[in-house]
Every structure is written in C-alpha cells, then in structure tokens.
Design a protein around this motif. Structure first.
Motif, mmCIF file in Angstrom:
data_model
loop_
_atom_site.group_PDB
_atom_site.id
_atom_site.type_symbol
_atom_site.label_atom_id
_atom_site.label_comp_id
_atom_site.label_asym_id
_atom_site.label_seq_id
_atom_site.Cartn_x
_atom_site.Cartn_y
_atom_site.Cartn_z
ATOM 1 N N SER A 115 -29.366 -6.221 13.945
ATOM 2 C CA SER A 115 -29.473 -5.561 12.646
ATOM 3 C C SER A 115 -29.062 -4.099 12.796
ATOM 4 N N ILE A 116 -28.050 -3.684 12.013
ATOM 5 C CA ILE A 116 -27.491 -2.343 12.168
ATOM 6 C C ILE A 116 -27.307 -1.669 10.803
ATOM 7 N N SER A 117 -27.642 -0.394 10.746
ATOM 8 C CA SER A 117 -27.349 0.422 9.564
ATOM 9 C C SER A 117 -26.673 1.691 10.067
ATOM 10 N N CYS A 118 -26.734 2.773 9.297
ATOM 11 C CA CYS A 118 -26.251 4.049 9.810
ATOM 12 C C CYS A 118 -27.135 4.437 10.994
ATOM 13 N N ASN A 119 -26.517 4.960 12.045
ATOM 14 C CA ASN A 119 -27.274 5.345 13.231
ATOM 15 C C ASN A 119 -27.584 6.840 13.276
ATOM 16 N N HIS A 120 -27.242 7.562 12.201
ATOM 17 C CA HIS A 120 -27.574 8.978 12.083
ATOM 18 C C HIS A 120 -27.282 9.708 13.399
ATOM 19 N N CYS A 121 -26.021 9.570 13.795
ATOM 20 C CA CYS A 121 -25.560 10.022 15.113
ATOM 21 C C CYS A 121 -25.764 11.519 15.345
ATOM 22 N N ALA A 122 -25.906 11.871 16.615
ATOM 23 C CA ALA A 122 -26.029 13.277 16.989
ATOM 24 C C ALA A 122 -24.718 14.011 16.735
ATOM 25 N N THR A 123 -23.595 13.322 16.949
ATOM 26 C CA THR A 123 -22.276 13.887 16.669
ATOM 27 C C THR A 123 -21.500 12.914 15.776
ATOM 28 N N PRO A 124 -21.892 12.789 14.518
ATOM 29 C CA PRO A 124 -21.292 11.792 13.626
ATOM 30 C C PRO A 124 -19.813 12.052 13.341
ATOM 31 N N ALA A 125 -19.034 10.975 13.387
ATOM 32 C CA ALA A 125 -17.607 11.085 13.090
ATOM 33 C C ALA A 125 -17.370 11.311 11.612
ATOM 34 N N CYS A 126 -18.270 10.806 10.778
ATOM 35 C CA CYS A 126 -18.086 10.894 9.321
ATOM 36 C C CYS A 126 -18.118 12.328 8.820
ATOM 37 N N THR A 127 -19.025 13.128 9.349
ATOM 38 C CA THR A 127 -19.145 14.506 8.875
ATOM 39 C C THR A 127 -17.948 15.353 9.294
ATOM 40 N N LYS A 128 -17.327 14.997 10.415
ATOM 41 C CA LYS A 128 -16.202 15.780 10.929
ATOM 42 C C LYS A 128 -14.968 15.662 10.052
ATOM 43 N N VAL A 129 -14.799 14.519 9.391
ATOM 44 C CA VAL A 129 -13.578 14.300 8.609
ATOM 45 C C VAL A 129 -13.776 14.530 7.115
ATOM 46 N N CYS A 130 -15.004 14.726 6.670
ATOM 47 C CA CYS A 130 -15.270 14.902 5.240
ATOM 48 C C CYS A 130 -14.667 16.227 4.772
ATOM 49 N N PRO A 131 -13.730 16.208 3.822
ATOM 50 C CA PRO A 131 -13.055 17.438 3.397
ATOM 51 C C PRO A 131 -13.882 18.334 2.482
ATOM 52 N N ALA B 206 -18.976 1.842 22.106
ATOM 53 C CA ALA B 206 -19.644 2.656 23.119
ATOM 54 C C ALA B 206 -20.429 3.783 22.462
ATOM 55 N N SER B 207 -21.620 4.029 22.960
ATOM 56 C CA SER B 207 -22.476 5.056 22.373
ATOM 57 C C SER B 207 -21.947 6.464 22.631
ATOM 58 N N THR B 208 -21.032 6.606 23.592
ATOM 59 C CA THR B 208 -20.473 7.924 23.904
ATOM 60 C C THR B 208 -19.593 8.456 22.779
ATOM 61 N N LEU B 209 -19.168 7.601 21.864
ATOM 62 C CA LEU B 209 -18.276 8.029 20.782
ATOM 63 C C LEU B 209 -18.958 9.003 19.835
ATOM 64 N N THR B 210 -20.186 8.675 19.426
ATOM 65 C CA THR B 210 -20.878 9.496 18.425
ATOM 66 C C THR B 210 -22.322 9.812 18.770
ATOM 67 N N GLN B 211 -22.800 9.346 19.919
ATOM 68 C CA GLN B 211 -24.190 9.548 20.326
ATOM 69 C C GLN B 211 -25.165 9.091 19.230
ATOM 70 N N PRO B 212 -25.189 7.789 18.954
ATOM 71 C CA PRO B 212 -26.037 7.260 17.883
ATOM 72 C C PRO B 212 -27.523 7.431 18.174
#
Length: 207
Positions: free
Chosen positions: A65-81, A175-181
């Motif tokens: 069961s997976i939802s948003c993982n509220h990552c330490a370094t989220p990829a989503c916030t980096k690309v949001c204009p 891999a968890s190294t991508l965004t540190q979930p």
C-alpha cells in the motif's frame, strides 16, 4: 523544518483488501481514476521441469500500500513552476496550493511514485496531504485508521524507523536514494529487492 512525518507499511500483513484506498477516496471525494493511496499486487515466478516428469515452482505474490511518501528531497517540488507544490515547514508534508497550481502536470511526470494526480474536474493537481487536519487533532490519517489488519502507521519518521526499521524500498518501488522517501517498510516474506525484474504489477479494477 522541525519535524518530518511519514508512513509505515507492513507488507507482511497487507491482504490487498484496498480498504485504505477506498477510505481515502471517500474522505477526499475523488473521482474514478484518481487515487491518493494505491494498493499494488506484485507477483511473479515460474515453473521449471525437474526429474522424472516433476515440476518445481517459485511463484510469489504480495501486496504493498503506497501513497505520497512526503520525501525529504521531493522531485515534485523541484519542477513546480509556481511553487504550488511545497513542503510544510511544521511537519514536512508535501501539499498543493490549489490557488496557484496551473495544472501543468510537471510534478506528476517527475514523481517516481505517481503521487501527484491531476483532477479533471478541478483542473489542478491533487495528492495525499497526510490528512494534516486530522493530525492537528491528534488523530491518524484516514487510511491508517481504516486498515482492518493494522498494516499502516503514521508519525514522525525518525520514531517510526526506530520502531520498525529503515527499509524504504522493495520491488516494485524505485530506489529510495532518488528522493529519500519518508517511509519505512516491513517486507513480506516473499518480497523482492528494489530493482528486481522477477515480477509484474498486476492491474486490478480501477477505483
């Protein structure tokens, strides 16, 4: 940021009932095809011939069961204009400011977990917000409370890791190294390592 909240997922208990997914949809009034929490069935294996017309198998299947993982370094916030996708300073939860979201879907393309999802009726991005309004009342997120097997938990991620361990990825997750979930997982006994290609995600009826 003073505290980072996250989820614990016990894949050894999850039966794939999707109660967590349905409870989340009901609370957030989500249309068909938009699911903040998703239950994956990962299965694989094969039969191989043995001696004297016998066969051997290594078939496996488990749920996650997976939802948003509220990552330490989220990829989503980096690309949001516009800055609509952002982390809350008080708890580290990643949320969307619907007033400034333009629905460009860059966050959807960037997230390796598929957490941000476009709402066709509202015309902007939506996602799991950790039920922060319930957290402020000292309650658990609706998915955690709804799970009949108690396979989910939520809280400060450092406390969850001390209690449950630090495994943050099994197949089919990236891999968890991508965004540190901000997630910790108790693997199913049949779980495969992250990056394994020995199984497939079985698509079920879309909710």
């Amino acid at each position: 940021m003073t505290r980072q909240y996250g989820f614990f997922v016990d894949s050894s208990k999850c039966t794939g009932c999707k109660t967590c997914q349905v409870a989340c949809k009901d609370k957030n009034t989500l249309p068909v095809g938009v699911n903040f929490r998703r239950v994956y069935e990962y299965a694989g294996g094969e039969w191989t011939p043995g001696v004297k017309d016998t066969w051997h198998q290594n078939v496996f299947a488990y749920y996650l069961s997976i939802s948003c993982n509220h990552c330490a370094t989220p990829a989503c916030t980096k690309v949001c204009p516009t800055g609509a996708m952002h982390k809350r300073s008080e708890d580290g939860l990643v949320v969307v400011d619907s007033l400034v979201c333009i629905g460009c879907r860059y966050c959807e393309m960037a997230c390796p977990y598929g957490a941000p999802q476009y709402h066709p009726e509202k015309k902007y991005m939506t996602k799991c917000d950790g039920c922060y309004e319930l957290i402020s009342q000292n309650k658990k997120p609706i998915c955690v409370s709804a799970c009949p097997l108690r396979a989910l938990d939520f809280g400060p991620i450092d406390e969850l890791r001390q209690k449950y361990g630090e495994v943050a990825a099994i197949a089919p997750l990236p891999a968890s190294t991508l965004t540190q979930p901000s997630i910790t997982i108790n693997p199913n006994q049949h779980s495969k390592p992250c990056g394994a290609h020995s199984g497939i995600i079985i698509n079920e009826t879309e909710l």
